[in-house]
Design an enzyme around this catalytic site. Structure first.
Site: not given
Ligand code: DGL
Length: 276
Positions: A157, A191, A78, A189, A15-16
């Protein structure tokens, strides 16, 4: 001499940043005997603010590293990387299974009673052709209100899961969904489940909130045959600061004594592919 037929066979997850931990959490429950390697591309987060080409390039470099480390299956934990890179990943490694993460339009269509669905995602996912096509293929005559939520991932984050600034950001992004009277909302997302109470508070009690990470973990289980030689392990790597990530993990997830290591991609032809 005995030859180990599966030396350090593992599942790679990326993931990011910290968002994919919501998927990893499910995977650890469902595959307790598996060897897992999680890569957080913290130095390049958020992906949602990057161009499709940047996201594709990062995903290819990361997958290459995971494969070199022994990954025989990769979970793209992600939505943003799935939207912009999964086709490139599958084209580059056609024999390796990749499990993507995409907003559950189909479950949302099944759940909605009034035919109005909200989808909260990163700006890059919200703008993607892949999401448009997913909606066209599965939403039928349901209205899908797609809201890009710039800035939310940065708070998460940084370890901010509940502050007045984050709450007002979440309120603002939920406003169009409330105006459209959606009765079902998707967290698009990985996150976002980390601040689920904030979304719930902003959307109100009559909106059903759907998450996707359990389905992603189940799909992984369906593609992963456990072997007797597998040895359970969890390695975590980050392109950012390993100490900061260890602290985040311990504070937010309560996972202790984890092995978090620094990772930097090899430079190619003496050039870094992207500037941080
Ligand atoms: N967690 C990621 C997603 O599901 C990426 C979030 C990001 O880095 O902008 O899209």
């Amino acid at each position: 001499m005995q030859i180990d037929p599966f030396p350090s066979r593992e599942i790679g997850i990326f993931d990011s940043g910290v968002g994919g931990f919501t998927v990893l959490h499910e995977l650890r429950q469902l595959l307790p005997g598996a060897r897992l390697r999680y890569l957080a591309d913290t130095a390049y987060a958020p992906y949602g603010a990057r161009t499709p080409e940047d996201i594709r390039q990062r995903s290819l470099v990361i997958a290459e590293h995971l494969i070199a480390s022994g990954a025989e299956l990769i979970v793209v934990a992600c939505n943003t990387a799935t939207a912009h890179a999964i086709e490139a990943l599958r084209a580059r490694w056609p024999n390796l299974p990749f499990v993507g993460t995409e907003p559950g339009i189909k479950p949302a269509v099944a759940a909605t009673r009034n035919g109005r669905i909200g989808l909260l995602a990163t700006p890059a996912t919200a703008a993607s052709a892949r999401l448009r096509s997913l909606i066209e293929r599965h939403a039928g005559d349901r209205e899908v209100v797609v809201q890009g939520c710039a800035g939310v991932v940065d708070h998460i984050e940084a370890g901010d899961l509940d502050s007045p600034e984050l709450r007002s950001l979440v309120q603002r992004y939920c406003e169009p969904l409330r105006t459209a009277s959606v009765d079902t909302a998707l967290l698009g997302c990985t996150h976002y489940p980390l601040i689920e109470p904030l979304w719930r508070a902003a959307l109100g009690p009559n909106v059903e909130l759907l998450r996707i990470e359990t389905a992603v973990a189940r799909r992984t289980v369906a593609l992963w045959a456990p072997m007797p030689a597998d040895q359970a392990a969890l390695n975590i790597e980050t392109s950012g600061d390993p100490t900061a990530l260890s602290i985040w993990i311990e504070r937010v997830l309560g996972w202790r004594r984890l092995n978090v290591q620094a990772w930097q991609p090899e430079t190619q032809n003496g050039q870094q592919t992207l500037a941080i």
